[in-house]
Enzyme design. Structure first.
Site, mmCIF file in Angstrom:
data_model
loop_
_atom_site.group_PDB
_atom_site.id
_atom_site.type_symbol
_atom_site.label_atom_id
_atom_site.label_comp_id
_atom_site.label_asym_id
_atom_site.label_seq_id
_atom_site.Cartn_x
_atom_site.Cartn_y
_atom_site.Cartn_z
ATOM 1 N N PRO A 13 0.796 -1.231 0.000
ATOM 2 C CA PRO A 13 0.000 0.000 0.000
ATOM 3 C C PRO A 13 0.825 1.276 0.000
ATOM 4 O O PRO A 13 1.856 1.363 0.671
ATOM 5 C CB PRO A 13 -0.837 -0.105 1.278
ATOM 6 N N ASN A 14 0.331 2.224 -0.759
ATOM 7 C CA ASN A 14 0.844 3.598 -0.846
ATOM 8 C C ASN A 14 2.144 3.731 -1.640
ATOM 9 O O ASN A 14 2.574 4.845 -1.937
ATOM 10 C CB ASN A 14 1.003 4.219 0.554
ATOM 11 N N ARG A 21 4.675 11.060 -2.523
ATOM 12 C CA ARG A 21 4.347 10.820 -1.127
ATOM 13 C C ARG A 21 5.564 11.099 -0.245
ATOM 14 O O ARG A 21 6.634 10.531 -0.476
ATOM 15 C CB ARG A 21 3.965 9.356 -1.013
ATOM 16 N N TYR A 26 10.810 9.258 1.015
ATOM 17 C CA TYR A 26 10.824 8.284 -0.084
ATOM 18 C C TYR A 26 11.392 8.823 -1.398
ATOM 19 O O TYR A 26 11.451 8.086 -2.385
ATOM 20 C CB TYR A 26 9.401 7.741 -0.305
ATOM 21 N N ASN A 75 8.095 -5.464 -0.695
ATOM 22 C CA ASN A 75 7.916 -4.331 0.220
ATOM 23 C C ASN A 75 6.427 -4.263 0.511
ATOM 24 O O ASN A 75 5.642 -3.748 -0.299
ATOM 25 C CB ASN A 75 8.403 -3.025 -0.408
ATOM 26 N N ALA A 78 3.012 -0.765 4.991
ATOM 27 C CA ALA A 78 2.533 -0.828 6.378
ATOM 28 C C ALA A 78 2.014 -2.214 6.758
ATOM 29 O O ALA A 78 1.976 -2.552 7.948
ATOM 30 C CB ALA A 78 1.448 0.228 6.591
ATOM 31 N N GLU A 99 12.657 -9.223 2.151
ATOM 32 C CA GLU A 99 11.863 -8.088 2.650
ATOM 33 C C GLU A 99 12.665 -6.812 2.415
ATOM 34 O O GLU A 99 13.834 -6.742 2.797
ATOM 35 C CB GLU A 99 11.597 -8.268 4.146
ATOM 36 N N HIS A 101 12.607 -2.344 2.472
ATOM 37 C CA HIS A 101 11.986 -1.057 2.804
ATOM 38 C C HIS A 101 12.883 0.036 2.253
ATOM 39 O O HIS A 101 14.117 -0.058 2.336
ATOM 40 C CB HIS A 101 11.836 -0.889 4.323
ATOM 41 N N ARG A 108 12.537 4.995 12.755
ATOM 42 C CA ARG A 108 11.222 5.654 12.712
ATOM 43 C C ARG A 108 10.355 5.218 13.902
ATOM 44 O O ARG A 108 10.884 4.716 14.887
ATOM 45 C CB ARG A 108 10.578 5.355 11.349
#
Ligand code: DQA
Length: 143
Positions: A13-14, A21, A26, A75, A78, A99, A101, A108
């Site tokens: 998502p996103n 964004r 990013y 990725n 969330a 995985e 990111h 964070r």
């Protein structure tokens, strides 16, 4: 002609909004620019790109790719921090999953320090922006 190994990049998502964004986190580049550049850099593999904002669609794609792909770069956005179901899907398939990111999730918020994927993936790469995907691809090529 020999078949090239299929490598899937699956984004959650996103991540479709990357470039627009939170550019301070990013960056300003989009996946529609990055994926062709990555493919051009690694002509020895066949890249397949999939993005969805829907948890079940990510699971369906893992099932579809996960018994034939040479590797999957995931990725989950969330959903990384919430989804037992995506973790179970990674466990259920055979292809190695990395995985990734873009951001360094450990610098964070605390809720981003939890991952339902890290324990079932071959490895985790975080914090290098688009470079995280490139490093994941290199790790699959070396394995
Ligand atoms: C992300 C980190 C996640 O915490 C976040 O929800 C994302 C993107 C990353 O690539 O840094 O959507 O996976």
């Amino acid at each position: 002609m020999q078949n090239k190994p299929d490598i899937y990049i699956i984004n959650g998502p996103n991540l479709n909004l990357t470039g627009k964004r939170q550019p301070e986190i990013y960056g300003t580049e989009s996946f529609s620019d990055f994926i062709p550049a990555l493919q051009a850099e690694f002509p020895q593999v066949q890249l397949h790109y999939f993005q969805s904002n829907v948890e079940g669609e990510l699971i369906n794609k893992l099932h579809e790719a996960g018994f034939s792909a040479a590797g999957i770069i995931l990725n989950a956005g969330a959903y990384t921090h919430t989804s037992v179901a995506i973790g179970d899907a990674v466990k259920a398939i055979q292809s190695p999953v990395i995985e990734v990111h873009m951001s360094n999730v450990w610098t964070r918020e605390e809720f981003r320090h939890i991952s339902y994927l890290s324990g079932v993936c071959r490895g985790v790469i975080a914090g290098f922006g688009f470079g995280s995907y490139r490093l994941a691809l290199l790790s699959l090529l070396g394995s």
